[in-house]
Scaffold this motif. Sequence first.
Motif, PDB file in Angstrom:
ATOM      1  N   UNK A   8      28.814  40.389  40.496  1.00 18.33           N
ATOM      2  CA  UNK A   8      29.033  39.487  39.430  1.00 18.33           C
ATOM      3  C   UNK A   8      30.231  40.159  38.716  1.00 18.33           C
ATOM      4  N   UNK A   9      31.342  39.046  38.704  1.00 24.25           N
ATOM      5  CA  UNK A   9      32.287  39.539  37.892  1.00 24.25           C
ATOM      6  C   UNK A   9      33.904  39.668  38.551  1.00 24.25           C
ATOM      7  N   UNK A  10      34.677  39.341  38.092  1.00 25.48           N
ATOM      8  CA  UNK A  10      36.181  39.169  38.907  1.00 25.48           C
ATOM      9  C   UNK A  10      37.206  39.657  37.917  1.00 25.48           C
ATOM     10  N   UNK A  11      36.766  40.732  37.153  1.00 28.27           N
ATOM     11  CA  UNK A  11      37.782  41.776  36.501  1.00 28.27           C
ATOM     12  C   UNK A  11      38.166  42.860  37.482  1.00 28.27           C
ATOM     13  N   UNK A  34      34.905  33.775  35.026  1.00 27.91           N
ATOM     14  CA  UNK A  34      36.484  33.686  35.162  1.00 27.91           C
ATOM     15  C   UNK A  34      36.781  34.645  36.331  1.00 27.91           C
ATOM     16  N   UNK A  35      38.051  33.987  36.778  1.00 25.35           N
ATOM     17  CA  UNK A  35      38.653  34.466  38.103  1.00 25.35           C
ATOM     18  C   UNK A  35      40.335  34.827  37.683  1.00 25.35           C
ATOM     19  N   UNK A 167      32.677  32.509  44.034  1.00 26.84           N
ATOM     20  CA  UNK A 167      32.029  31.269  43.557  1.00 26.84           C
ATOM     21  C   UNK A 167      32.206  31.479  42.117  1.00 26.84           C
ATOM     22  N   UNK A 168      32.948  30.298  41.585  1.00 27.19           N
ATOM     23  CA  UNK A 168      32.929  30.204  40.029  1.00 27.19           C
ATOM     24  C   UNK A 168      31.705  29.912  39.470  1.00 27.19           C
ATOM     25  N   UNK A 169      30.808  30.517  38.736  1.00 27.56           N
ATOM     26  CA  UNK A 169      29.709  30.263  38.236  1.00 27.56           C
ATOM     27  C   UNK A 169      29.218  31.074  37.132  1.00 27.56           C
ATOM     28  N   UNK A 180      22.575  33.528  44.684  1.00 29.90           N
ATOM     29  CA  UNK A 180      23.860  32.672  44.934  1.00 29.90           C
ATOM     30  C   UNK A 180      24.651  33.442  45.820  1.00 29.90           C
ATOM     31  N   UNK A 181      24.146  33.902  46.906  1.00 30.52           N
ATOM     32  CA  UNK A 181      24.941  34.667  48.068  1.00 30.52           C
ATOM     33  C   UNK A 181      25.680  33.296  48.790  1.00 30.52           C
ATOM     34  N   UNK A 182      26.870  33.108  49.024  1.00 34.34           N
ATOM     35  CA  UNK A 182      27.704  32.062  49.809  1.00 34.34           C
ATOM     36  C   UNK A 182      27.485  32.351  51.291  1.00 34.34           C
ATOM     37  N   UNK A 183      26.875  31.826  52.100  1.00 35.35           N
ATOM     38  CA  UNK A 183      26.745  31.766  53.332  1.00 35.35           C
ATOM     39  C   UNK A 183      27.198  30.502  54.002  1.00 35.35           C
ATOM     40  N   UNK A 184      28.416  30.498  54.279  1.00 34.33           N
ATOM     41  CA  UNK A 184      28.910  29.019  54.849  1.00 34.33           C
ATOM     42  C   UNK A 184      29.025  28.117  53.829  1.00 34.33           C
ATOM     43  N   UNK A 185      28.360  26.902  53.963  1.00 34.36           N
ATOM     44  CA  UNK A 185      28.119  26.024  53.029  1.00 34.36           C
ATOM     45  C   UNK A 185      26.923  26.020  52.056  1.00 34.36           C
TER      46      UNK A 185
END
Length: 359
Positions: A8-11, A34-35, A167-169, A180-185
């Motif tokens: 979690x986090x894109x700092x 935020x990204x 993912x922006x969330x 919320x682990x993104x695996x493909x779609x």
Amino acid sequence: MKERIVVIGAGVIGLTTALELSRRGYLISIVAKELPGDEARFYTSPYAGAFFYHLDSLASRGWLAQLQDIASYYEFLRVAQEPGSGVSERVAEVYVPRMSMKETGYDGPWFKDLVRNYEMIDPREYPVGAAGDDIVFAFRYTGFTINPVQYLHYLLYRCAQSGVNYVRRTVGSLEEARTLFLDGDDFVEADLVVNCAGIGGFDLNTTDRQNRLPVKGQTLLVENVARKLTIVEAMDAEHAAESLYVVPRAGYGTLLTGTYLYHDDSLDVDEELTERIKKRALRYAPELVESGYMRNPKRLVEVRQFVGIRPGREGGVNVSRDGWRIHNYGSAHSGYQNSYGLANRVARLVQEGTVRSRL
Ligand SMILES: Cc1cc2nc3c(=O)[nH]c(=O)nc-3n(C[C@H](O)[C@H](O)[C@H](O)COP(=O)(O)OP(=O)(O)OC[C@H]3O[C@@H](n4cnc5c(N)ncnc54)[C@H](O)[C@@H]3O)c2cc1C
């Protein structure tokens, strides 16, 4: 199969942690409100100085903090060789006035034997503008400065190259983040979640809320070019919480700053403070307004003022593990300086848990 991990986090903390974990073969999704490129009150990383420095001597600095910082120092010097990273190697000069010398018998910063080209500065070399500040200790070393926005984009690019997706969330809890682990779609459940949410980290670890310690900083970006990174510890008895940092940046321009307002998370700009910062900067870095150096304009040309809220924590940064939950937030004024060291500690926590679960 390697663990699936949601960061979690894109700092700077989240991106560095994601990058270092992915380099070790873990599968990583970043989930962040935020990204890089965004601006927000509690997205601190874009507003940093940023550089490597800490006045403490070896005797007063804990070994863990030293390890974290020095691991990051050498990684940043390596990254500085990569064009477009936003990191540039610079001579750093530090001046310590008597009023801010807190230790007795001080013989230099904790890193004096660890950084490149450390040396004392002869008083005859002090800038003319330092007269009257009663400088009792001054040194220089090979440091670096970071253009934070450029560097955050660089980190995101390196993450993507390493297979990290994002993912922006906004998440309301670590439990939600885990889904919320993104695996493909599709989203699937992660094995681990790492909380690198900066000041938002306290909302996701509510039992730690009493330790939340925002520290406000105000900065001014100018077009003028400074010759080197200059750091002057507090020199003004009337404003003892104010130091001076003159931070030349990759892509030119210079950031002027040096304020720490504890327990303050307001965003208003103090114009009188801006004037004090400008005056101090011109005393120590007069070349900022000398046309003979880099064709500088004869006055400071302001680009923008910024306010940033450092994500401080009473008791220091929280790097810990509780089952599938790992924390890495609260790095206050040194999130860049210790980013790689903190990411290494998280990697060890991930690994230790994995080994234990296999026993
Ligand atoms: C003026 C100033 C000068 C500085 N100078 C230096 C320096 O010279 N050297 C140095 O090392 N450090 C410096 N710092 C400190 C440094 O900027 C911080 O320590 C660092 O940026 C903290 O990074 P972070 O990733 O922990 O937090 P942030 O950058 O705030 O990132 C937090 C991330 O978490 C996300 N997030 C938060 N809550 C949620 C949620 N509920 N759901 C989803 N996402 C969420 C945010 O969107 C963001 O992506 C300075 C700071 C300031 C303000």
